[in-house]
Motif scaffolding. Structure first.
Motif, PDB file in Angstrom:
ATOM      1  N   THR A 138      -5.885   7.263  31.078  1.00 54.18           N
ATOM      2  CA  THR A 138      -6.367   8.557  30.588  1.00 54.18           C
ATOM      3  C   THR A 138      -7.040   8.358  29.239  1.00 54.18           C
ATOM      4  O   THR A 138      -6.451   7.786  28.325  1.00 54.18           O
ATOM      5  N   LEU A 139      -8.283   8.819  29.125  1.00 51.98           N
ATOM      6  CA  LEU A 139      -9.028   8.758  27.878  1.00 51.98           C
ATOM      7  C   LEU A 139      -9.223  10.164  27.324  1.00 51.98           C
ATOM      8  O   LEU A 139      -9.403  11.117  28.095  1.00 51.98           O
ATOM      9  N   GLN A 140      -9.183  10.265  25.987  1.00 56.04           N
ATOM     10  CA  GLN A 140      -9.337  11.547  25.331  1.00 56.04           C
ATOM     11  C   GLN A 140     -10.781  11.723  24.851  1.00 56.04           C
ATOM     12  O   GLN A 140     -11.425  10.760  24.428  1.00 56.04           O
ATOM     13  N   GLY A 141     -11.272  12.971  24.926  1.00 53.29           N
ATOM     14  CA  GLY A 141     -12.587  13.263  24.377  1.00 53.29           C
ATOM     15  C   GLY A 141     -13.562  13.798  25.413  1.00 53.29           C
ATOM     16  O   GLY A 141     -13.381  13.636  26.623  1.00 53.29           O
ATOM     17  N   GLU A 142     -14.625  14.410  24.895  1.00 52.96           N
ATOM     18  CA  GLU A 142     -15.635  15.017  25.764  1.00 52.96           C
ATOM     19  C   GLU A 142     -16.627  13.992  26.298  1.00 52.96           C
ATOM     20  O   GLU A 142     -17.256  14.227  27.333  1.00 52.96           O
ATOM     21  N   VAL A 160     -10.525   4.998  39.685  1.00 55.18           N
ATOM     22  CA  VAL A 160     -10.083   6.323  39.231  1.00 55.18           C
ATOM     23  C   VAL A 160      -9.705   6.247  37.756  1.00 55.18           C
ATOM     24  O   VAL A 160      -9.060   5.292  37.305  1.00 55.18           O
ATOM     25  N   MET A 161     -10.103   7.290  37.014  1.00 50.81           N
ATOM     26  CA  MET A 161      -9.744   7.401  35.604  1.00 50.81           C
ATOM     27  C   MET A 161      -9.574   8.886  35.272  1.00 50.81           C
ATOM     28  O   MET A 161     -10.173   9.751  35.914  1.00 50.81           O
ATOM     29  N   VAL A 173     -13.928   9.721  39.570  1.00 50.02           N
ATOM     30  CA  VAL A 173     -13.773   8.894  40.763  1.00 50.02           C
ATOM     31  C   VAL A 173     -15.099   8.209  41.085  1.00 50.02           C
ATOM     32  O   VAL A 173     -16.149   8.862  41.143  1.00 50.02           O
ATOM     33  N   LEU A 174     -15.024   6.893  41.290  1.00 50.26           N
ATOM     34  CA  LEU A 174     -16.139   6.128  41.836  1.00 50.26           C
ATOM     35  C   LEU A 174     -15.646   5.514  43.141  1.00 50.26           C
ATOM     36  O   LEU A 174     -14.672   4.765  43.148  1.00 50.26           O
ATOM     37  N   GLU A 175     -16.308   5.857  44.216  1.00 45.96           N
ATOM     38  CA  GLU A 175     -15.874   5.381  45.528  1.00 45.96           C
ATOM     39  C   GLU A 175     -16.993   4.581  46.187  1.00 45.96           C
ATOM     40  O   GLU A 175     -18.145   5.025  46.232  1.00 45.96           O
ATOM     41  N   VAL A 189     -18.065  11.168  41.191  1.00 46.91           N
ATOM     42  CA  VAL A 189     -17.839  12.609  41.083  1.00 46.91           C
ATOM     43  C   VAL A 189     -16.726  12.883  40.072  1.00 46.91           C
ATOM     44  O   VAL A 189     -15.878  12.006  39.808  1.00 46.91           O
ATOM     45  N   VAL A 190     -16.734  14.091  39.512  1.00 48.28           N
ATOM     46  CA  VAL A 190     -15.701  14.535  38.569  1.00 48.28           C
ATOM     47  C   VAL A 190     -14.967  15.720  39.180  1.00 48.28           C
ATOM     48  O   VAL A 190     -15.596  16.681  39.657  1.00 48.28           O
TER      49      VAL A 190
END
Length: 263
Positions: A138-142, A160-161, A173-175, A189-190
């Protein structure tokens, strides 16, 4: 009380008038004997009373026959998610379509490609991910960089992140899918960890940067209620093939700039 003998002239005259007017045809009056025509006044009164009573019964019977029982309207069934807060009452034919997209439907685990069978309330999604899928970063920020490593791995692969900003959590998600032998495609996609209505308040931008090249995709994030599969099926995501991925990759690693903004 009149003497029966004195009534005979009157009764004969009445019979003649009936014959002239044709009443015997219209009302089927039977030709009876003089004795039958010289019924006493009491008998006539009784017959009239009986006729009235009979007519009353016929009228009453007719009214009963014309009355139709009013059936009770069967109440429409509630959604199977009424206990979770859904207030809709739908026809049987409408229930399946509604319940498929009902906002009160339990949330399933949003991790793509995982065999996790978890489902529960929206508030329990993040605790589940942190407990059962600890490998997700999990990363913080815009504005962050989503780094997908080893994109040349064979077969179907998911990266996934999580991104946290604006007091919400977003799943990136990158699939990679193999459409047919030798041809692979990437889908980025987000998803918002939230409802569809909440997702409408945000926008995201995915950007690939390379040597004098840039590939950008902007859209509204999907709710995890929809899932990654729905976004891919509707082409509501960033799509590129292996040759494009290699243009932006660095030693087999692909960095995607992800920017979340509020509408």
């Amino acid at each position: 009380m009149l003497c029966p003998a004195s009534c005979l002239p009157l009764l004969r005259e009445l019979a003649q008038w009936r014959c002239l007017l044709g009443w015997h045809r219209q009302h089927r009056v039977a030709s009876g004997s003089a004795a039958g025509l010289t019924a006493s006044a009491a008998g006539l009164t009784t017959s009239a009373t009986g006729l009235t009573a009979s007519t009353g019964q016929q009228q009453q019977g007719s009214e009963v026959r014309t009355r139709r029982p009013v059936g009770r309207t069967k109440p429409l069934p509630d959604s199977q998610y009424s206990s979770a807060g859904c207030l809709l009452s739908l026809h049987h034919s409408e229930k399946p379509d509604h319940e498929e997209v009902c906002e009160f439907r339990p949330y399933t685990c949003p991790c793509p490609g995982a065999s996790c069978k978890w489902h529960g309330a929206l508030e329990a999604v993040m605790p589940h991910l942190m407990h059962a899928h600890k490998s997700i970063t999990t990363l913080q920020g815009e504005d962050i960089v989503f780094l997908a490593t080893d994109i040349n791995l064979p077969g179907a692969v998911d990266w996934v992140m999580m991104q946290s900003c604006f007091s919400h959590h977003f799943m990136l998600v990158l699939e990679k899918q193999e459409k047919y032998e030798g041809h692979q495609q990437f889908f980025a996609v987000v998803l918002l960890i939230g409802t569809r209505k909440q997702a409408e308040n945000f926008a995201y931008r995915l950007e690939l940067n390379g040597n004098r090249r840039r590939l950008t995709w902007e859209a509204t994030p999907r709710s995890i209620h929809d899932g990654v599969a729905a976004a891919i099926m509707n082409s509501d995501c960033l799509v590129f093939d292996t040759s494009v991925a290699h243009l932006f990759a660095d030693n087999g690693n692909l960095g995607i700039n992800v920017t979340i903004s509020m509408c």
